[in-house]
Motif scaffolding. Structure first.
Motif, short mmCIF file in Angstrom:
data_model
loop_
_atom_site.label_atom_id
_atom_site.label_comp_id
_atom_site.label_asym_id
_atom_site.label_seq_id
_atom_site.Cartn_x
_atom_site.Cartn_y
_atom_site.Cartn_z
N VAL A 1 106.91 97.98 65.32
CA VAL A 1 104.68 97.83 65.04
C VAL A 1 104.64 96.59 64.73
O VAL A 1 104.25 95.08 64.74
CB VAL A 1 104.57 98.87 66.11
N VAL A 2 104.20 97.35 63.06
CA VAL A 2 104.01 96.32 62.52
C VAL A 2 104.68 94.83 62.45
O VAL A 2 104.14 93.95 62.38
CB VAL A 2 103.84 97.34 61.26
N GLU A 3 105.80 95.18 62.01
CA GLU A 3 106.83 93.56 62.13
C GLU A 3 106.79 92.75 62.84
O GLU A 3 106.46 91.46 62.92
CB GLU A 3 108.27 94.51 61.88
N ARG A 4 106.40 93.22 63.78
CA ARG A 4 106.19 92.44 65.21
C ARG A 4 104.45 92.12 65.12
O ARG A 4 104.48 90.44 65.42
CB ARG A 4 105.89 93.16 66.80
N VAL A 5 103.77 92.39 64.64
CA VAL A 5 102.39 92.39 64.33
C VAL A 5 102.31 91.08 62.91
O VAL A 5 101.63 90.07 63.36
CB VAL A 5 101.52 93.04 64.36
N VAL A 6 103.27 91.64 62.64
CA VAL A 6 103.27 90.25 60.92
C VAL A 6 103.61 88.69 62.01
O VAL A 6 103.07 87.72 61.24
CB VAL A 6 103.69 91.32 60.10
N ASP A 7 105.12 89.48 62.50
CA ASP A 7 105.60 87.84 63.54
C ASP A 7 104.52 87.25 63.71
O ASP A 7 104.51 85.76 64.02
CB ASP A 7 106.23 88.25 64.21
N LEU A 8 103.79 87.27 64.39
CA LEU A 8 102.70 87.28 65.07
C LEU A 8 101.13 86.96 64.33
O LEU A 8 100.31 86.00 65.52
CB LEU A 8 101.94 88.02 66.76
N GLY A 9 101.50 86.97 63.41
CA GLY A 9 100.78 86.38 62.40
C GLY A 9 98.90 87.18 62.65
O GLY A 9 97.61 86.25 62.47
N GLN A 10 99.06 88.85 63.03
CA GLN A 10 97.89 89.46 63.31
C GLN A 10 97.05 90.07 62.52
O GLN A 10 98.38 90.71 61.75
CB GLN A 10 97.60 90.67 64.85
N PRO A 11 96.15 90.18 62.47
CA PRO A 11 95.86 91.22 61.05
C PRO A 11 95.21 92.56 60.88
O PRO A 11 95.47 93.25 60.50
CB PRO A 11 94.15 89.97 61.16
N ALA A 12 95.60 92.97 62.28
CA ALA A 12 95.25 94.37 62.51
C ALA A 12 96.02 95.06 63.70
O ALA A 12 96.13 93.84 64.54
CB ALA A 12 93.53 94.24 62.91
N VAL A 13 96.18 96.39 63.35
CA VAL A 13 97.10 96.23 65.08
C VAL A 13 96.00 97.86 65.52
O VAL A 13 95.74 98.62 64.38
CB VAL A 13 98.48 96.89 65.08
N ALA A 14 96.05 98.25 66.59
CA ALA A 14 95.69 99.83 66.88
C ALA A 14 96.78 100.39 68.01
O ALA A 14 97.40 100.13 68.79
CB ALA A 14 94.37 100.08 67.90
N VAL A 15 96.95 101.45 67.21
CA VAL A 15 98.05 102.69 68.02
C VAL A 15 97.17 103.72 68.16
O VAL A 15 96.18 104.48 68.37
CB VAL A 15 99.14 103.36 66.63
N THR A 16 97.62 103.83 69.82
CA THR A 16 96.95 105.33 70.62
C THR A 16 97.33 105.75 70.80
O THR A 16 97.76 106.12 72.39
CB THR A 16 95.99 104.34 71.46
N ASP A 17 98.31 106.51 70.02
CA ASP A 17 99.62 107.12 70.73
C ASP A 17 98.77 108.33 71.75
O ASP A 17 97.57 109.32 71.38
CB ASP A 17 99.89 107.79 69.84
N HIS A 18 99.68 108.84 72.45
CA HIS A 18 99.38 110.41 73.46
C HIS A 18 99.41 111.46 72.43
O HIS A 18 100.38 111.70 72.26
CB HIS A 18 99.39 110.39 74.90
N GLY A 19 98.65 112.50 72.46
CA GLY A 19 98.59 113.65 72.38
C GLY A 19 99.69 114.26 70.99
O GLY A 19 100.17 115.29 70.17
#
Length: 67
Positions: free
Chosen positions: A28-46
């Motif tokens: 997930v973080v690798e993809r966020v870096v590839d897209l140049g996004q400054p942050a990411v939220a993970v909303t896993d269930h349970g």
């Protein structure tokens, strides 16, 4: 590194999300870096099982984790 974008994903599931996610936190973080996004939220269930791993990966890459 890609240009920083204003967009931030606020609804992402990892494989820690029971029956709802597939990607590992590092992927997930690798993809966020590839897209140049400054942050990411993970909303896993349970589960918060991936929260620490997400935090570690984000710290390595200068991405802000939103847990």
């Amino acid at each position: 590194m890609a240009k920083k974008e204003e967009f931030v994903n606020l609804h992402v599931h990892t494989h820690y999300s029971v029956l709802d996610g597939h990607s590992k936190p590092d992927e997930v973080v690798e993809r966020v870096v590839d897209l140049g996004q400054p942050a990411v939220a993970v909303t896993d269930h349970g589960s918060l099982g991936g929260a620490f791993k997400l935090y570690e990966e984000c710290e390595k890459h200068g991405v802000k984790p939103i847990i």
